[in-house]
Write an enzyme that holds these catalytic residues in place. Sequence first.
Site, PDB file in Angstrom:
ATOM      1  N   ASP A 132      30.773 -38.928  11.520  1.00 17.18           N
ATOM      2  CA  ASP A 132      29.442 -38.419  11.193  1.00 17.18           C
ATOM      3  C   ASP A 132      28.742 -37.980  12.473  1.00 17.18           C
ATOM      4  O   ASP A 132      28.674 -38.738  13.444  1.00 17.18           O
ATOM      5  CB  ASP A 132      28.633 -39.502  10.468  1.00 17.18           C
ATOM      6  CG  ASP A 132      27.366 -38.911   9.873  1.00 17.18           C
ATOM      7  OD1 ASP A 132      27.367 -37.716   9.527  1.00 17.18           O
ATOM      8  OD2 ASP A 132      26.368 -39.646   9.759  1.00 17.18           O
ATOM      9  N   HIS A 139      15.603 -34.388  13.372  1.00 15.27           N
ATOM     10  CA  HIS A 139      16.064 -35.737  13.014  1.00 15.27           C
ATOM     11  C   HIS A 139      16.209 -36.610  14.256  1.00 15.27           C
ATOM     12  O   HIS A 139      15.737 -37.754  14.284  1.00 15.27           O
ATOM     13  CB  HIS A 139      17.385 -35.676  12.263  1.00 15.27           C
ATOM     14  CG  HIS A 139      17.957 -37.029  11.970  1.00 15.27           C
ATOM     15  ND1 HIS A 139      17.367 -37.909  11.098  1.00 15.27           N
ATOM     16  CD2 HIS A 139      19.048 -37.681  12.472  1.00 15.27           C
ATOM     17  CE1 HIS A 139      18.066 -39.034  11.052  1.00 15.27           C
ATOM     18  NE2 HIS A 139      19.091 -38.918  11.879  1.00 15.27           N
ATOM     19  N   GLU A 203      20.513 -39.979   3.769  1.00 22.31           N
ATOM     20  CA  GLU A 203      20.523 -38.930   4.791  1.00 22.31           C
ATOM     21  C   GLU A 203      21.143 -37.678   4.173  1.00 22.31           C
ATOM     22  O   GLU A 203      22.271 -37.717   3.683  1.00 22.31           O
ATOM     23  CB  GLU A 203      21.310 -39.358   6.045  1.00 22.31           C
ATOM     24  CG  GLU A 203      20.538 -40.364   6.883  1.00 22.31           C
ATOM     25  CD  GLU A 203      21.170 -40.687   8.224  1.00 22.31           C
ATOM     26  OE1 GLU A 203      20.443 -41.149   9.119  1.00 22.31           O
ATOM     27  OE2 GLU A 203      22.392 -40.490   8.369  1.00 22.31           O
ATOM     28  N   GLU A 205      23.036 -34.598   4.194  1.00 21.98           N
ATOM     29  CA  GLU A 205      24.014 -33.996   5.110  1.00 21.98           C
ATOM     30  C   GLU A 205      24.953 -33.045   4.368  1.00 21.98           C
ATOM     31  O   GLU A 205      24.981 -33.011   3.133  1.00 21.98           O
ATOM     32  CB  GLU A 205      24.859 -35.091   5.788  1.00 21.98           C
ATOM     33  CG  GLU A 205      24.037 -36.116   6.538  1.00 21.98           C
ATOM     34  CD  GLU A 205      24.859 -36.933   7.525  1.00 21.98           C
ATOM     35  OE1 GLU A 205      25.944 -36.468   7.935  1.00 21.98           O
ATOM     36  OE2 GLU A 205      24.416 -38.038   7.871  1.00 21.98           O
ATOM     37  N   ASP A 237      24.669 -39.883   3.605  1.00 22.13           N
ATOM     38  CA  ASP A 237      25.024 -41.013   4.469  1.00 22.13           C
ATOM     39  C   ASP A 237      23.981 -42.114   4.234  1.00 22.13           C
ATOM     40  O   ASP A 237      23.026 -42.272   4.999  1.00 22.13           O
ATOM     41  CB  ASP A 237      25.021 -40.539   5.926  1.00 22.13           C
ATOM     42  CG  ASP A 237      25.317 -41.650   6.918  1.00 22.13           C
ATOM     43  OD1 ASP A 237      25.869 -42.684   6.491  1.00 22.13           O
ATOM     44  OD2 ASP A 237      24.997 -41.479   8.106  1.00 22.13           O
ATOM     45  N   ARG A 241      18.164 -49.231   7.288  1.00 20.34           N
ATOM     46  CA  ARG A 241      17.499 -49.103   8.592  1.00 20.34           C
ATOM     47  C   ARG A 241      17.235 -50.438   9.273  1.00 20.34           C
ATOM     48  O   ARG A 241      17.264 -50.517  10.504  1.00 20.34           O
ATOM     49  CB  ARG A 241      16.182 -48.332   8.427  1.00 20.34           C
ATOM     50  CG  ARG A 241      16.350 -46.925   7.872  1.00 20.34           C
ATOM     51  CD  ARG A 241      17.342 -46.094   8.667  1.00 20.34           C
ATOM     52  NE  ARG A 241      17.424 -44.725   8.148  1.00 20.34           N
ATOM     53  CZ  ARG A 241      18.286 -43.826   8.559  1.00 20.34           C
ATOM     54  NH1 ARG A 241      19.195 -44.140   9.488  1.00 20.34           N
ATOM     55  NH2 ARG A 241      18.305 -42.619   8.044  1.00 20.34           N
ATOM     56  N   GLN A 244      20.449 -51.399  10.772  1.00 19.86           N
ATOM     57  CA  GLN A 244      20.760 -50.453  11.847  1.00 19.86           C
ATOM     58  C   GLN A 244      19.950 -50.746  13.115  1.00 19.86           C
ATOM     59  O   GLN A 244      20.484 -50.712  14.225  1.00 19.86           O
ATOM     60  CB  GLN A 244      20.482 -49.022  11.358  1.00 19.86           C
ATOM     61  CG  GLN A 244      20.950 -47.945  12.321  1.00 19.86           C
ATOM     62  CD  GLN A 244      20.636 -46.537  11.816  1.00 19.86           C
ATOM     63  OE1 GLN A 244      20.073 -46.355  10.738  1.00 19.86           O
ATOM     64  NE2 GLN A 244      21.002 -45.543  12.599  1.00 19.86           N
ATOM     65  N   LYS A 257      25.781 -48.407   7.853  1.00 23.78           N
ATOM     66  CA  LYS A 257      26.200 -47.132   7.283  1.00 23.78           C
ATOM     67  C   LYS A 257      27.589 -47.180   6.656  1.00 23.78           C
ATOM     68  O   LYS A 257      28.091 -46.161   6.209  1.00 23.78           O
ATOM     69  CB  LYS A 257      26.179 -46.056   8.375  1.00 23.78           C
ATOM     70  CG  LYS A 257      24.769 -45.587   8.693  1.00 23.78           C
ATOM     71  CD  LYS A 257      24.720 -44.755   9.929  1.00 23.78           C
ATOM     72  CE  LYS A 257      23.320 -44.222  10.168  1.00 23.78           C
ATOM     73  NZ  LYS A 257      22.991 -43.080   9.310  1.00 23.78           N
ATOM     74  N   THR A 261      29.136 -43.819   1.524  1.00 24.84           N
ATOM     75  CA  THR A 261      28.743 -42.442   1.825  1.00 24.84           C
ATOM     76  C   THR A 261      29.167 -41.630   0.610  1.00 24.84           C
ATOM     77  O   THR A 261      30.330 -41.711   0.201  1.00 24.84           O
ATOM     78  CB  THR A 261      29.462 -41.932   3.092  1.00 24.84           C
ATOM     79  OG1 THR A 261      29.037 -42.712   4.211  1.00 24.84           O
ATOM     80  CG2 THR A 261      29.153 -40.475   3.366  1.00 24.84           C
ATOM     81  N   GLU A 378      12.436 -40.828   8.931  1.00 22.34           N
ATOM     82  CA  GLU A 378      11.602 -39.865   9.656  1.00 22.34           C
ATOM     83  C   GLU A 378      10.167 -39.886   9.151  1.00 22.34           C
ATOM     84  O   GLU A 378       9.215 -39.837   9.934  1.00 22.34           O
ATOM     85  CB  GLU A 378      12.169 -38.453   9.490  1.00 22.34           C
ATOM     86  CG  GLU A 378      13.437 -38.222  10.251  1.00 22.34           C
ATOM     87  CD  GLU A 378      14.003 -36.841   9.972  1.00 22.34           C
ATOM     88  OE1 GLU A 378      13.226 -35.869   9.880  1.00 22.34           O
ATOM     89  OE2 GLU A 378      15.226 -36.745   9.816  1.00 22.34           O
TER      90      GLU A 378
HETATM   91  O1  LIG Z   1      19.085 -43.067  16.301  1.00 23.79           O
HETATM   92  C1  LIG Z   1      18.834 -42.264  15.436  1.00 23.79           C
HETATM   93  O2  LIG Z   1      18.012 -41.403  15.569  1.00 23.79           O
HETATM   94  C2  LIG Z   1      19.568 -42.332  14.184  1.00 23.79           C
HETATM   95  C3  LIG Z   1      20.909 -42.234  14.206  1.00 23.79           C
HETATM   96  C4  LIG Z   1      21.626 -42.215  12.999  1.00 23.79           C
HETATM   97  O3  LIG Z   1      21.069 -42.465  11.924  1.00 23.79           O
HETATM   98  C5  LIG Z   1      23.056 -41.877  13.083  1.00 23.79           C
HETATM   99  C6  LIG Z   1      23.361 -40.767  12.172  1.00 23.79           C
HETATM  100  O4  LIG Z   1      23.837 -41.008  11.069  1.00 23.79           O
HETATM  101  C7  LIG Z   1      23.108 -39.390  12.693  1.00 23.79           C
HETATM  102  C8  LIG Z   1      22.686 -38.337  11.730  1.00 23.79           C
HETATM  103  O5  LIG Z   1      22.888 -38.443  10.525  1.00 23.79           O
HETATM  104  O6  LIG Z   1      22.154 -37.306  12.197  1.00 23.79           O
HETATM  105 CA   LIG Z   2      24.192 -39.662   9.239  1.00 19.43          CA
HETATM  106 MG   LIG Z   3      27.541 -43.835   5.459  1.00 16.20          MG
END
Ligand SMILES: O=C(O)/C=C/C(=O)CC(=O)CC(=O)O
Ligand SMILES: [Ca+2]
Ligand SMILES: [Mg+2]
Length: 434
Positions: A132, A139, A203, A205, A237, A241, A244, A257, A261, A378
């Site tokens: 990914d 973003h 996400e 994508e 995706d 959070r 993460q 993650k 997906t 975001e």
């Molecule tokens: O740190 C960040 O801004 C976030 C990173 C992600 O979420 C990783 C990712 O999956 C990247 C993306 O989808 O653009």
């Molecule tokens: Ca992603």
């Molecule tokens: Mg995923």
Amino acid sequence: MSAFTFPVEVAEDCPFGIHNIPFGIYSIPGQARRAATVVGKWIIDLNTLVQNDVFTHADHADSLEGVFLQPVLNDFASLPLAVRQYVRLTIIENLNNAESPFYTNVKVQSQAFVPLEQAEMHMPMRLTDYTDFYSSIVHADTAGKGMNFPIPPAFWEYPMAYNGRVSSVRVSGTEVIRPKGFFLVTPSDSHVQLQPSRELDFEMEMGCFISHPVQAGEIVSAKEAQKHVFGYVLLNDWSARDIQKYEMNPFGPFHSKSFLTSISPWVVTPEALEGSLVQPVASNASVISSHLQNDPNNHAGYDIEFSVSLSRKGSDPVQIVRSYLKDSYWDSLQMIAYQSSSGCGLHTGDLLGSGTNSSATPVSRDPSSPVGCGCLLEAVAANIGLPKVANESVRWLEDGDLVTMEGWFTTPDGKKGGFGPLTGLVVPEKLSGE
Ligand SMILES: O=C(O)/C=C/C(=O)CC(=O)CC(=O)O
Ligand SMILES: [Ca+2]
Ligand SMILES: [Mg+2]
């Protein structure tokens, strides 16, 4: 005879026009999975076309024997581009010809056409690897603030990526079981606990499937990468959070993650997207490694409009997100080039996620209009108010939320084409013993 008659009816809001011809894997009750395309409201069974001599080209016909009876498209994807293009163009020609066996041959009529609503769609490919990427400036900037990671220097040098978990990639409609992971229950706690995520996100994508392999040790340039593309799907995706934020220090995402997906079932070919080609992505105009530089006449800077709709507590879906692929900083050909840089090689069936596709959200807007955020993080980080759903403000995903992604483009005949919907219903975490 089936009700598949000339001229084929394609409704204004149907993603599957005559010049789209995406490839997918379907089944009907009692039958094995096999390959198809789709037009209007009809699935077209591809092996039935082979058996009824629709594909007669002296050089290509033999290689299609049995290929569409496979339960995945990998064998088809690995055929030469000329064969795959021939299949697509032959179907288009037949659809446009009132005298074609599509409309006149009793066997084709009775065996090739299945109403779309009777078919179950499956994973189109057997995945070999999944990466990914990170390609949207909006973003990286906005979500980065939410994660306390400023845009790193590498973002401008190459399309950054992390390795994903192949077995977690599933087809549209797969339920999203609320993931569990380690994070602090309250900020003052000294230890983390394994618990269900409270900050579940999507996400928006696009995924790129690889056709021809890249040999180990070989570096492909972006200018040469087009020949390795099989086609594109929508990709969600799903991201947790809270998990993460804790685990991405200093490593990349892991449990946050790797639970699921989702991808849309129809693989849209680069040929179908040719009517949507705009300018090369912005990175092409900056100083980057020469093997990542795109050919201005052969790139993947497509104008695709993405949307995310949310239905909560069974409410009518509300479009909360609208973003555009053309706002990406990197394109899929540069991702293939960068992926190959180490000499790791690529395989037929590798999936490359674009990264979250986000666009700027106008500072002043009607609060009920969609925002450009490709994920909820975001909106939370930049304090952007999403349109209300079921009369409620939206922050993170709740159990019972149904998320639907769409992607729309222009096919080579100037008509509207799409990927078809990518959906996922959020369900509660499983308790032990369930
Ligand atoms: O740190 C960040 O801004 C976030 C990173 C992600 O979420 C990783 C990712 O999956 C990247 C993306 O989808 O653009
Ligand atoms: Ca992603
Ligand atoms: Mg995923």
